[in-house]
Design an enzyme around this catalytic site. Structure first.
Site, PDB file in Angstrom:
ATOM      1  N   LYS A  81      49.594  -9.858  74.246  1.00 35.47           N
ATOM      2  CA  LYS A  81      48.782  -9.293  75.328  1.00 35.47           C
ATOM      3  C   LYS A  81      49.142  -9.982  76.645  1.00 35.47           C
ATOM      4  CE  LYS A  81      45.173  -7.796  72.249  1.00 35.47           C
ATOM      5  NZ  LYS A  81      44.006  -8.110  71.443  1.00 35.47           N
ATOM      6  N   GLN A 137      39.205 -11.995  71.335  1.00 36.05           N
ATOM      7  CA  GLN A 137      40.031 -11.635  70.182  1.00 36.05           C
ATOM      8  C   GLN A 137      39.196 -11.768  68.903  1.00 36.05           C
ATOM      9  OE1 GLN A 137      43.331 -10.496  70.391  1.00 36.05           O
ATOM     10  NE2 GLN A 137      42.963 -10.030  68.240  1.00 36.05           N
ATOM     11  N   ASP A 196      37.784  -3.516  75.924  1.00 37.81           N
ATOM     12  CA  ASP A 196      37.962  -3.066  74.534  1.00 37.81           C
ATOM     13  C   ASP A 196      37.039  -1.870  74.247  1.00 37.81           C
ATOM     14  OD1 ASP A 196      39.901  -4.291  73.002  1.00 37.81           O
ATOM     15  OD2 ASP A 196      38.658  -6.022  72.454  1.00 37.81           O
TER      16      ASP A 196
END
Ligand code: NDP
Length: 287
Positions: A53, A97, A120
């Site tokens: 990422k 994460q 997200d």
């Protein structure tokens, strides 16, 4: 023989567009979009995802802020860090994460990210907006699948769409997105009876269950578009999807390979969501 849906090609194309959009945004507002990624602990797979990422952000000109906390960090300390980022003007998107260590409640952590920075799209406000057909952000993997279908001009309206898997991060949102494009959607899961019967009806079949090579050629309709979301590691260390590629490719019109199909799209959509967040925060264009 099915045509390959090449996620690497589509992803590269989209990243070029995102990079030029990021540049325009910087020129216009003098602001570099920023993404903060929080990694808790040292899980090897999560560490690789976070590194990828970071690399992808740099590639398109997005600032990447990496925050690494020990596996033993207290939930309150993690949430305080998120609250700090919530008010940091240099941070447009925040991602934690997953999975998190067992002593931390993922739901509390996700809910502590302000919806405007929840790139997200896991926060209940963003889940609700997706349900209403008015999303600010679309969760990255389902968004990537929609981009693939769009790139290969797959018609969704009026088609039989079957989704196998009903997780909050893939199955449910992709079902919602296909519905919003006027597909006729069936969602299957571990309690579905006659799953093969449902799968065989599909013009578009999305498989996201985490079971290696679960769907084979006998379970699909000739000419179907088959999207394999699964990422499974075999004993020999190789990656395989939820779809038996060899038999399915004989019958399908389109199929995504694993690796190189849906996978590369997920991070690309994270970059897109970060840019969307930066733009919306400038214009305060949130409902
Ligand atoms: P989850 O484990 O959260 O959900 C799995 C779903 O599959 C559940 O709804 C479950 O049903 C269903 N399921 C399990 N076994 C069967 C079965 N035998 N028949 C029918 N349905 C079944 O998984 P995720 O959605 O998070 O991930 C699915 C796969 O996609 C994994 O391999 C994951 O690694 C991969 N993935 C890939 C991404 C990418 O970027 N390419 C991103 C995210 C995930 P029930 O609800 O009844 O238990």
């Amino acid at each position: 023989m099915a045509e390959l849906i090449n996620g690497k090609v589509v992803s590269r194309h989209l990243r070029e567009l995102i990079a030029s959009d990021v540049l325009k945004f910087k020129e216009e507002y003098g602001i570099t979009p920023g993404l903060a990624v929080i990694l808790v602990g040292d899980d090897p797979a999560s560490t690789v995802y976070v590194k990828n990422k970071h690399k992808a952000c740099l590639e398109v000109g997005i600032n990447s802020i990496e925050i690494h906390l020990p596996a033993t960090v207290a939930e309150d300390v993690l949430i305080s860090k998120i609250e700090e980022l919530n008010t940091d003007a240099g941070v447009n998107g925040i991602l934690v994460q997953l999975p998190l260590p067992k002593h931390i409640c993922e739901e509390r952590v996700i809910n502590s990210i302000i919806p405007e920075k929840d790139v997200d799209a896991f926060h209940p406000i963003n889940v609700g907006k997706l349900m209403l057909g008015k999303p600010d952000f679309i969760p990255c993997t389902p968004a990537g699948i929609m981009e693939l279908l769009n790139y290969y001009s797959v018609e969704i309206s009026g088609k039989e769409c079957v989704v196998i898997g009903r997780s909050n991060i893939v199955g449910k949102p992709i079902a919602q997105l296909l519905l919003s494009k006027n597909g006729t959607v069936t969602v299957c899961h571990s309690r579905t009876k006659n799953l093969t019967e449902s799968a065989k009806r599909a013009d578009i079949l999305v498989v996201a269950i985490g079971k290696p090579d679960f769907v084979n050629g006998d379970m699909i309709k000739p000419g179907a578009v088959v999207i394999d979301v699964g990422i499974n590691r075999k004993e020999d260390g190789k990656l395989t999807g939820d779809v038996d590629f060899e038999s399915v490719t004989e019958k399908a019109a389109y199929v995504t390979p694993v690796p190189g199909g849906v996978g590369p799209m997920t991070i690309t959509m994270l970059l897109k969501n970060t840019l969307i967040a930066a733009k919306k925060q400038i214009s305060k264009y949130f409902f």
